[in-house]
Write a protein that holds these residues in place. Structure first.
Motif, mmCIF file in Angstrom:
data_model
loop_
_atom_site.group_PDB
_atom_site.id
_atom_site.type_symbol
_atom_site.label_atom_id
_atom_site.label_comp_id
_atom_site.label_asym_id
_atom_site.label_seq_id
_atom_site.Cartn_x
_atom_site.Cartn_y
_atom_site.Cartn_z
ATOM 1 N N VAL A 9 1.324 1.192 -3.954
ATOM 2 C CA VAL A 9 2.428 0.236 -3.966
ATOM 3 C C VAL A 9 2.016 -1.055 -3.279
ATOM 4 O O VAL A 9 2.253 -2.159 -3.766
ATOM 5 C CB VAL A 9 3.667 0.841 -3.272
ATOM 6 C CG1 VAL A 9 4.854 -0.124 -3.345
ATOM 7 C CG2 VAL A 9 4.030 2.185 -3.906
ATOM 8 N N ASP A 175 11.667 -2.978 -16.835
ATOM 9 C CA ASP A 175 11.424 -3.790 -15.650
ATOM 10 C C ASP A 175 10.534 -3.075 -14.628
ATOM 11 O O ASP A 175 9.762 -3.717 -13.914
ATOM 12 C CB ASP A 175 12.753 -4.153 -14.967
ATOM 13 C CG ASP A 175 13.593 -5.108 -15.789
ATOM 14 O OD1 ASP A 175 13.039 -5.755 -16.698
ATOM 15 O OD2 ASP A 175 14.803 -5.196 -15.524
ATOM 16 N N ASP A 176 10.695 -1.774 -14.505
ATOM 17 C CA ASP A 176 9.946 -0.962 -13.542
ATOM 18 C C ASP A 176 10.308 -1.237 -12.092
ATOM 19 O O ASP A 176 9.744 -0.621 -11.182
ATOM 20 C CB ASP A 176 8.423 -1.114 -13.706
ATOM 21 C CG ASP A 176 7.957 -0.673 -15.091
ATOM 22 O OD1 ASP A 176 8.604 0.222 -15.677
ATOM 23 O OD2 ASP A 176 6.960 -1.227 -15.572
ATOM 24 N N ALA A 177 11.225 -2.162 -11.846
ATOM 25 C CA ALA A 177 11.607 -2.486 -10.471
ATOM 26 C C ALA A 177 12.947 -3.195 -10.458
ATOM 27 O O ALA A 177 13.352 -3.825 -11.435
ATOM 28 C CB ALA A 177 10.540 -3.356 -9.802
ATOM 29 N N THR A 178 13.637 -3.090 -9.331
ATOM 30 C CA THR A 178 14.881 -3.818 -9.122
ATOM 31 C C THR A 178 15.106 -3.929 -7.616
ATOM 32 O O THR A 178 14.207 -3.647 -6.826
ATOM 33 C CB THR A 178 16.066 -3.133 -9.833
ATOM 34 O OG1 THR A 178 17.226 -3.952 -9.703
ATOM 35 C CG2 THR A 178 16.349 -1.758 -9.264
ATOM 36 N N GLU A 192 13.449 -2.985 -1.796
ATOM 37 C CA GLU A 192 12.766 -3.050 -3.078
ATOM 38 C C GLU A 192 12.791 -1.643 -3.682
ATOM 39 O O GLU A 192 12.455 -0.666 -3.021
ATOM 40 C CB GLU A 192 11.327 -3.513 -2.891
ATOM 41 C CG GLU A 192 10.546 -3.618 -4.194
ATOM 42 C CD GLU A 192 9.095 -4.025 -3.960
ATOM 43 O OE1 GLU A 192 8.413 -4.302 -4.952
ATOM 44 O OE2 GLU A 192 8.653 -4.042 -2.804
ATOM 45 N N LEU A 194 11.548 0.727 -6.986
ATOM 46 C CA LEU A 194 10.629 0.809 -8.112
ATOM 47 C C LEU A 194 10.819 2.137 -8.825
ATOM 48 O O LEU A 194 11.267 3.113 -8.235
ATOM 49 C CB LEU A 194 9.180 0.661 -7.639
ATOM 50 C CG LEU A 194 8.882 -0.642 -6.883
ATOM 51 C CD1 LEU A 194 8.856 -0.372 -5.384
ATOM 52 C CD2 LEU A 194 7.579 -1.253 -7.332
ATOM 53 N N LEU A 196 9.401 4.693 -12.475
ATOM 54 C CA LEU A 196 8.542 4.935 -13.627
ATOM 55 C C LEU A 196 8.997 6.209 -14.318
ATOM 56 O O LEU A 196 9.683 7.043 -13.734
ATOM 57 C CB LEU A 196 7.075 5.051 -13.220
ATOM 58 C CG LEU A 196 6.701 6.250 -12.324
ATOM 59 C CD1 LEU A 196 5.252 6.647 -12.586
ATOM 60 C CD2 LEU A 196 6.865 5.897 -10.840
ATOM 61 N N ALA A 204 11.726 7.510 -8.862
ATOM 62 C CA ALA A 204 12.152 6.269 -8.223
ATOM 63 C C ALA A 204 11.783 6.317 -6.749
ATOM 64 O O ALA A 204 11.760 7.391 -6.147
ATOM 65 C CB ALA A 204 13.663 6.082 -8.367
#
Length: 208
Positions: A9, A175-178, A192, A194, A196, A204
């Motif tokens: 990460v 997006d793979d992230a928010t 943060e 993330l 997948l 997550a």
């Protein structure tokens, strides 16, 4: 099966995921479990849970730790003796561990349609951007659940509620992230988040 996936990460944070294909005996044989851990695993009624528990210890080994390095506080949150931050998850045939210098949380969930039936129990604000007719509805719900479960593990405070205290900013599957927020006792915390997907599972994780 050996390690399934490693995600770096950042320079202080790593995620490792294990696909559980080994038998209970094969997972147990190379491990040196402390008495409390052995008692726990022997007391589990489900072999699936036993294998998940043991696979997490294999992930610890891959990080360079042993079962003796891991302990839990009164809220059930795991800790490492060297002070590094850790979070643990397992679901069916996958397990995961995240280790960092910062507070972290991780969750793996199998993508299942039944999550839509309980969505109102853990979602409020997020309904504003979700479309129930979307092909990705179940997958996005699973991401939201995984992020909120990760936040709960990170904060480890009894009384926190997914629906009332955790908020996930709009995102798309690609997006793979928010960004996620905790709003609790008149204080707000930003994280943060993330995620997948693999083999009909969602992972997550959140990092402080």
């Amino acid at each position: 099966m050996p390690l399934y996936k490693t995600i770096t990460v950042n320079s202080q944070t790593t995620v490792k995921i294990w696909k559980i294909t080994e038998s209970y005996d094969d997972l147990l044989a190379p491990l040196d479990l402390k008495p409390r851990s052995l008692e726990r695993v022997l007391g589990m009624r489900s072999e699936l849970h036993q294998r998940g528990f043991l696979s997490v210890r294999h992930l610890l080994r891959d990080f360079g730790y042993t079962d003796q390095d891991l302990f839990y506080d009164d809220n059930g949150k795991p800790h490492l003796k060297d002070g590094k931050k850790i979070s643990i998850t397992h679901s069916f045939t996958f397990s995961g561990v995240i280790i960092s210098d910062k507070e972290v949380g991780i969750d793996i969930e199998k993508q299942r349609d039944k999550i839509a039936r309980i969505a109102s129990k853990f979602i409020d604000y997020e309904f504003q951007y979700l479309q129930k007719t979307s092909d990705c509805y179940t997958r996005r719900l699973t991401v939201i659940w995984g992020i909120k479960e990760s936040l709960y593990k990170l904060f480890a405070t009894p009384g926190m509620l997914f629906k009332e205290h955790f908020l996930v900013i709009p995102f798309m599957i690609n997006d793979d992230a928010t960004v996620a927020w905790i709003d609790y006792e008149d204080r707000k915390y930003r994280y943060e988040a993330l995620f997948l997907e693999f083999e009909d599972f969602t992972c997550a994780y959140v990092v402080a």
